[in-house]
Design a protein around this motif. Structure first.
Motif, PDB file in Angstrom:
ATOM      1  N   PHE A 260       2.024   3.083   7.172  1.00 32.63           N
ATOM      2  CA  PHE A 260       1.692   3.653   5.878  1.00 32.63           C
ATOM      3  C   PHE A 260       2.892   3.407   4.847  1.00 32.63           C
ATOM      4  N   ILE A 261       4.127   3.556   5.298  1.00 32.21           N
ATOM      5  CA  ILE A 261       5.059   2.938   4.412  1.00 32.21           C
ATOM      6  C   ILE A 261       5.044   1.520   4.101  1.00 32.21           C
ATOM      7  N   ALA A 262       4.743   0.807   5.010  1.00 30.95           N
ATOM      8  CA  ALA A 262       4.578  -0.839   4.735  1.00 30.95           C
ATOM      9  C   ALA A 262       3.473  -0.921   3.651  1.00 30.95           C
ATOM     10  N   THR A 263       2.375  -0.433   4.023  1.00 28.89           N
ATOM     11  CA  THR A 263       1.196  -0.402   3.216  1.00 28.89           C
ATOM     12  C   THR A 263       1.470  -0.008   1.747  1.00 28.89           C
ATOM     13  N   PHE A 264       2.099   1.303   1.421  1.00 32.60           N
ATOM     14  CA  PHE A 264       2.149   1.579   0.392  1.00 32.60           C
ATOM     15  C   PHE A 264       3.453   1.153  -0.623  1.00 32.60           C
ATOM     16  N   THR A 265       4.269   0.657   0.087  1.00 31.46           N
ATOM     17  CA  THR A 265       5.324  -0.148  -0.700  1.00 31.46           C
ATOM     18  C   THR A 265       4.818  -1.439  -1.086  1.00 31.46           C
ATOM     19  N   GLY A 266       3.655  -1.857  -0.943  1.00 29.24           N
ATOM     20  CA  GLY A 266       3.184  -3.122  -1.727  1.00 29.24           C
ATOM     21  C   GLY A 266       2.879  -4.150  -0.881  1.00 29.24           C
ATOM     22  N   LEU A 267       3.059  -3.996   0.697  1.00 33.36           N
ATOM     23  CA  LEU A 267       2.598  -5.273   1.335  1.00 33.36           C
ATOM     24  C   LEU A 267       1.141  -5.334   1.381  1.00 33.36           C
ATOM     25  N   ALA A 268       0.718  -5.785   0.317  1.00 34.28           N
ATOM     26  CA  ALA A 268      -0.706  -6.077   0.211  1.00 34.28           C
ATOM     27  C   ALA A 268      -1.288  -7.086   1.068  1.00 34.28           C
ATOM     28  N   SER A 269      -0.529  -8.038   1.772  1.00 32.37           N
ATOM     29  CA  SER A 269      -1.014  -8.780   2.301  1.00 32.37           C
ATOM     30  C   SER A 269      -1.686  -8.609   3.550  1.00 32.37           C
ATOM     31  N   ALA A 270      -2.942  -8.740   3.761  1.00 31.23           N
ATOM     32  CA  ALA A 270      -3.555  -8.225   4.941  1.00 31.23           C
ATOM     33  C   ALA A 270      -2.864  -8.751   6.282  1.00 31.23           C
ATOM     34  N   ALA A 271      -2.473  -9.987   6.257  1.00 31.27           N
ATOM     35  CA  ALA A 271      -1.882 -10.697   7.347  1.00 31.27           C
ATOM     36  C   ALA A 271      -0.640  -9.903   7.872  1.00 31.27           C
ATOM     37  N   ILE A 272       0.171  -9.633   6.963  1.00 27.32           N
ATOM     38  CA  ILE A 272       1.349  -9.060   7.144  1.00 27.32           C
ATOM     39  C   ILE A 272       1.263  -7.640   7.808  1.00 27.32           C
ATOM     40  N   TRP A 273       0.290  -7.203   7.184  1.00 29.40           N
ATOM     41  CA  TRP A 273      -0.165  -5.535   7.848  1.00 29.40           C
ATOM     42  C   TRP A 273      -0.518  -5.823   9.069  1.00 29.40           C
ATOM     43  N   LEU A 274      -1.498  -6.714   9.494  1.00 31.46           N
ATOM     44  CA  LEU A 274      -1.802  -7.144  10.737  1.00 31.46           C
ATOM     45  C   LEU A 274      -0.773  -7.356  11.560  1.00 31.46           C
ATOM     46  N   TYR A 275       0.123  -8.212  11.291  1.00 29.09           N
ATOM     47  CA  TYR A 275       1.614  -8.616  11.902  1.00 29.09           C
ATOM     48  C   TYR A 275       2.208  -7.223  12.312  1.00 29.09           C
ATOM     49  N   PHE A 276       2.296  -6.270  11.387  1.00 26.49           N
ATOM     50  CA  PHE A 276       2.828  -5.050  11.912  1.00 26.49           C
ATOM     51  C   PHE A 276       2.173  -4.238  13.054  1.00 26.49           C
ATOM     52  N   LEU A 277       0.853  -4.338  12.584  1.00 26.22           N
ATOM     53  CA  LEU A 277      -0.114  -3.533  13.603  1.00 26.22           C
ATOM     54  C   LEU A 277       0.109  -4.327  15.200  1.00 26.22           C
ATOM     55  N   ALA A 278       0.030  -5.402  15.019  1.00 24.53           N
ATOM     56  CA  ALA A 278       0.457  -6.096  16.416  1.00 24.53           C
ATOM     57  C   ALA A 278       1.700  -5.674  16.990  1.00 24.53           C
ATOM     58  N   ILE A 279       2.467  -5.591  16.196  1.00 22.76           N
ATOM     59  CA  ILE A 279       4.021  -5.377  17.060  1.00 22.76           C
ATOM     60  C   ILE A 279       3.677  -3.875  17.295  1.00 22.76           C
ATOM     61  N   MET A 280       3.064  -3.018  16.608  1.00 23.02           N
ATOM     62  CA  MET A 280       3.127  -1.673  17.034  1.00 23.02           C
ATOM     63  C   MET A 280       2.016  -1.596  18.179  1.00 23.02           C
ATOM     64  N   SER A 281       1.197  -2.366  18.269  1.00 23.71           N
ATOM     65  CA  SER A 281       0.341  -2.319  19.695  1.00 23.71           C
ATOM     66  C   SER A 281       1.138  -2.527  20.878  1.00 23.71           C
ATOM     67  N   ALA A 282       2.044  -3.356  20.780  1.00 23.54           N
ATOM     68  CA  ALA A 282       2.863  -3.933  21.830  1.00 23.54           C
ATOM     69  C   ALA A 282       4.000  -2.713  22.212  1.00 23.54           C
ATOM     70  N   THR A 343     -13.740 -10.300   6.306  1.00 20.65           N
ATOM     71  CA  THR A 343     -14.272 -10.086   7.534  1.00 20.65           C
ATOM     72  C   THR A 343     -13.672 -10.880   8.749  1.00 20.65           C
ATOM     73  N   SER A 344     -13.337 -11.938   8.475  1.00 22.90           N
ATOM     74  CA  SER A 344     -12.735 -12.860   9.666  1.00 22.90           C
ATOM     75  C   SER A 344     -11.313 -12.231  10.167  1.00 22.90           C
ATOM     76  N   LEU A 345     -10.683 -11.688   9.211  1.00 20.73           N
ATOM     77  CA  LEU A 345      -9.286 -11.025   9.512  1.00 20.73           C
ATOM     78  C   LEU A 345      -9.700  -9.711  10.628  1.00 20.73           C
ATOM     79  N   LEU A 346     -10.641  -8.947  10.220  1.00 19.87           N
ATOM     80  CA  LEU A 346     -11.221  -7.951  10.968  1.00 19.87           C
ATOM     81  C   LEU A 346     -11.752  -8.614  12.465  1.00 19.87           C
ATOM     82  N   ALA A 347     -12.232  -9.491  12.168  1.00 17.70           N
ATOM     83  CA  ALA A 347     -13.131  -9.905  13.633  1.00 17.70           C
ATOM     84  C   ALA A 347     -11.958 -10.503  14.530  1.00 17.70           C
ATOM     85  N   ALA A 348     -10.660 -11.062  13.771  1.00 16.31           N
ATOM     86  CA  ALA A 348     -10.036 -11.532  14.694  1.00 16.31           C
ATOM     87  C   ALA A 348      -9.077 -10.512  14.962  1.00 16.31           C
ATOM     88  N   GLY A 349      -8.699  -9.500  14.071  1.00 13.39           N
ATOM     89  CA  GLY A 349      -7.716  -8.428  14.364  1.00 13.39           C
ATOM     90  C   GLY A 349      -7.934  -7.536  15.319  1.00 13.39           C
TER      91      GLY A 349
END
Lengths: 444, 292, 126
Positions: A260-282, A343-349
């Motif tokens: 949430f912090i990452a999102t609301f501080t303006g990291l709008a890029s979907a890929a960076i957001w996904l990057y964080f999510l991938a790390i979190m899933s690990a 959608t490609s992002l979601l499909a891959a993400g």
């Protein structure tokens, strides 16, 4: 004074490895300084300088852990002027670590601009500018170093996933806040000094007063609420309780907040957001790293064979992980529609998240003989692969074929890891589960 | 008497509703060696922590060298040594480095003394603390408290993990330390035999209070087991002051009393016409009887 | 020289007292003989030096030991005779009590016990 000097020296030379890093880092910095004054700036030289700075910082990476250990124990209370000296040693270390950056920058700048050190003497304005630049970089590096040490503290001192997640949270804050400012070049020496002064006053004040505060707090009692520090009870099956997978909500919370912090501080890029999510899933999988040690109690109390034990443990982790995975997937979809992800992002993400969890779970289960080179290398490769996908997806026309190929290979890897983990568990030797035990067994 | 090393007055500590220590008053004179006994959870560690100001009391006061424990000056801190129950060593450092770090805080550190003890106790200065066994870690924790030759040494279960030989070496060191008559030692231990050798005063913590605080010698002279022989009815009806427990078998009875005086023996003989033999008890038995 | 049992119900200082008294009375410790220093004894038996000091001080007060400056305590050269007898009787008292108790348990009469004692005494003299 002697104590402060001794402390700082110990921070940089605690183990042979950190000693080598500290010395090596200084040597590299000195080398790049020499080169910068005689040769024109090149990228290689800057790389050497960065490497030197990084090495020097890593050489003192145990500083937060050591200070933490000394502060939490009785030592800080009983050593004469204990806390004050520890605090000063921390500030001194931060300044020392930032010093090479501050010293090198003027030279790098000069080398980059005109290439001749003698030019400076002819141009007093340039001289002033470079000196000022040096100060700005020095003070900014102090701020950055402070945050990095804080992250180091969480990462090195906690031995469970919640702590590790806290460390990652701080890393997020570091990546977002101070570096942004440095990039914007909005920092000035005086604003930095002000920030440093405020930060260290607050931190220092809290640090010195903490024991009294803790003592006073221990006597508070808010009616109805559980006692300060009391842990909440969770119900769960015995397997879950022993493995530590009984309460997934803590871990979910620890991961959702940074997102949430990452999102609301303006990291709008979907890929960076996904990057964080991938790390979190690990991170979810990191919990499984402790399964081997803890399963000994299970094995002793149940009638299971080692193979059955593995099956039960695996089931328990899937019960635990499915919660977290579910939350992460929902987040992904939710934030995705809110921010308008392609959608490609979601499909891959979405598969990526699942893969991240699966891979790290089985990698964790493989740790039956302490964290060795195999597991570390596998872990690093997996992380790199997980991070590569979002970076690939960030391009204008992402190469979806490549992404699919990577994900397929990761899927195969997860099957391999499962077989590997299961095989290891059938031969599990609990006396070897923890590296520390192996070492002390050797010395006994 | 010269100033006491530690003084407490109506000291109390409660955690929430749980009263761990209640109304303790005591004095530690220079040269005293005090053994603190108590069941697990009786509050020994809490008492030691209160004494040194690690936690504030919820009632009463406690002072060290005349200064309130919570406000110990740096000078007084240098006169105190503490060995905690859980060691607080920094795993990454080597033994020598850990010693040097702690030594640097004290104005007077006897390096030669510590080097000699390292040799005698078998602690390798070049070893990484991470690789030490539990016994070696405990020895190092003890050394860290000895180096600045404190006048007040407080030890919380310092030898729980040491083998008998290491324990003996440690005791010998304490004997040496108390030779000058000026240093005070307060230590809590489950190993009653060690306390029996070394302590001159005993504190027994029971039910949040000091069930006994006094000389070890007096304790052994006051808490005794009486072997009484007489008629069964006489024995049954006998009321003995300070009785802790009794066991009767026909016309033979054993009674443990806590305030024995030689006059009591003659008194019982005279008053009830019974045969009374006195058996003195070791410290462990006394402890068990006081907790019956 | 001494056998000290810290776990005994008898305080250590008292054990030391009794042993020294007995040894002086029996002649094992002759007048002028040196006793181990407080430090030596405390270290050897791993006991509190104050305990040893206490015993030595009490013995000095009794007149059994003498303090010498800079040197360890020695047995007094002139042991006062008047207190000797009662002290010696005190020494043997516990043994006598034990013997009497044992005799009663074995249901021996006082006369029988005295006869046994006398016989033993005469046998020893031979």
């Amino acid at each position: 004074m002697r104590a402060i000097a001794r402390l700082v020296y110990s921070y940089f030379t605690s183990t042979p490895l950190t000693r080598a890093l500290s010395v090596g880092g200084l040597v590299l910095c000195a080398a790049s300084l020499l080169v910068l004054t005689s040769l024109p700036q090149s990228e290689h030289m800057l790389a050497v300088a960065y490497a030197g700075l990084l090495a020097f910082f890593l050489g003192s990476a145990f500083m937060p852990l050591m200070v933490g250990k000394l502060s939490r124990g009785h030592a800080a209370r009983l050593l004469p002027h204990g806390r004050v000296k520890l605090l000063v040693s921390m500030m001194l270390t931060v300044a020392l670590v930032a010093l090479p950056a501050g010293l090198l920058t003027p030279f790098a700048y000069v080398a980059g601009v005109s290439g001749k050190w003698s030019d400076l003497q002819r141009n007093p304005q340039l001289l002033d500018f470079t000196i000022n630049l040096g100060w700005v970089i020095f003070t900014s590096s102090c701020i950055l170093a402070g945050w990095l040490y804080l992250a180091m503290y969480f990462i090195t001192s906690q031995r469970n996933v919640a702590g590790f997640a806290k460390g990652l949270l701080v890393v997020v804050i570091i990546i977002v806040v101070p570096t942004r400012e440095v990039n914007d070049l909005s920092a000035t020496t005086s604003s930095n000094l002000l920030k440093l002064a405020v930060a260290w006053l607050v931190f220092g004040g809290l640090y010195l007063v903490w024991p009294r505060l803790k003592g006073a707090m221990a006597n508070w009692r808010i009616p109805g609420l559980p006692f300060f520090g009391a842990s909440s009870r969770t119900s769960g099956r015995e397997v879950d309780l022993i493995l530590g997978t009984a309460n997934p909500w803590v871990y979910i919370a620890a991961q959702v907040v940074p997102v949430f912090i990452a999102t609301f501080t303006g990291l709008a890029s979907a890929a960076i957001w996904l990057y964080f999510l991938a790390i979190m899933s690990a991170v979810t999988g990191a919990v499984s790293g402790q399964a081997a040690e803890r399963s000994r109690a299970l094995w002793l109390r149940s009638g299971w064979s080692r193979a059955e034990l593995f099956a039960q443990v695996e089931k328990s982790f899937w019960r635990h992980n499915s919660f977290m995975l579910g939350v992460l997937l929902l987040l992904m979809v939710g934030m995705g529609s809110y921010s308008g992800f392609p959608t490609s992002l979601l499909a891959a993400g979405l598969p990526l998240l699942i893969l991240g969890t699966v891979l790290s779970t089985y990698l964790g289960l493989m740790i039956t003989r302490g964290l060795g080179w195999t597991e570390s290398l596998l872990g690093i490769s997996i992380m790199l692969a997980l991070m590569a996908v979002p970076l690939l997806l960030q391009a204008q026309n992402p190469n979806l074929v490549l992404v699919a190929a990577i994900e397929f290979k990761l899927l195969l890897l997860s099957l391999v890891l499962r077989i590997w983990a299961r095989r290891r568990w059938t031969h599990i030797d609990w006396t070897q589960c923890r590296p520390s035990r192996v070492a002390s067994a050797r010395n006994a | 008497m010269s100033d006491p090393a530690v003084q407490a007055s109506h000291l109390g500590k409660a955690f929430g509703t749980r009263q761990v220590l209640d109304d303790l008053s005591f004095e530690v004179a220079p040269g005293d060696v005090i053994g603190v006994l108590g069941k697990n959870g009786a509050g020994k560690t809490t008492l030691l922590e209160l004494m040194l100001g690690f936690t504030p009391p919820t009632a009463g006061t406690v002072s060290v060298f005349g200064q309130a424990s919570q406000q110990l000056s740096a000078g007084n801190k240098a006169r105190v040594g503490f060995v905690p129950q859980q060691d607080e060593l920094i795993d990454q450092l080597s033994v020598a480095d850990q010693l040097k770090v702690i030594a640097s805080f004290y104005p007077h550190w006897d390096g030669e003394f510590i080097d000699r003890l390292c040799g005698e106790w078998g602690v390798n200065p070049a070893a990484r603390i991470k690789s030490l066994s539990v016994g070696e870690r405990q020895k190092l924790s003890i050394l860290l408290a000895f180096g600045h030759r404190p006048e007040l040494l407080v030890l919380d279960e310092p030898v729980a993990s040491l083998d008998p030989m290491a324990r003996r070496q440690f005791l010998e060191q304490l004997v040496e330390a108390s030779m000058d008559g000026n240093s005070s030692v307060i230590f809590s231990s489950h190993i009653v035999s060690d306390i029996e050798r070394l302590a001159n005063r005993i504190w027994i913590l029971k039910d949040a209070r000091l069930a006994w605080q006094g000389d070890l010698d007096s304790l052994k002279e006051c808490v005794v087991r009486l072997h009484i022989r007489g008629g069964a009815e006489t024995l049954e009806a006998m009321a003995i002051s300070g009785e802790l427990s009794r066991r009767r078998d026909g016309d033979f009875m054993t009674v443990v009393v806590r305030d024995f005086t030689p006059a009591m023996q003659a008194d019982l003989r005279g008053r009830h016409g019974v045969d009374v033999e006195v058996e003195s008890l070791g410290l462990e038995e006394i402890f068990l009887e006081l907790h019956r | 020289m001494f056998i000290l049992n810290p776990q005994s119900g008898i305080p250590i200082y008292r054990q030391l007292l009794e042993q020294v008294r007995r040894m002086v009375a029996s002649g094992q410790l002759a007048p002028g003989a040196e006793l181990p220093s407080v430090r030596e004894l405390a270290l050897k038996h791993a006991v509190n030096p104050m305990t040893v000091s206490k015993a030595y001080s009490l013995l000095e007060a009794e007149g059994l030991l003498e303090r010498n400056r800079g040197r360890p305590m020695t047995v007094a050269s002139r042991v006062r005779n008047t207190s000797q007898l009662s002290r010696r009787i005190e020494q043997i008292q516990p043994l006598v009590e034990q013997t009497v108790l044992a005799a009663k348990q074995l249901e021996l009469s006082e006369t029988e016990l005295v006869k046994t004692v006398r016989k033993n005494w005469e046998d020893e003299d031979e």
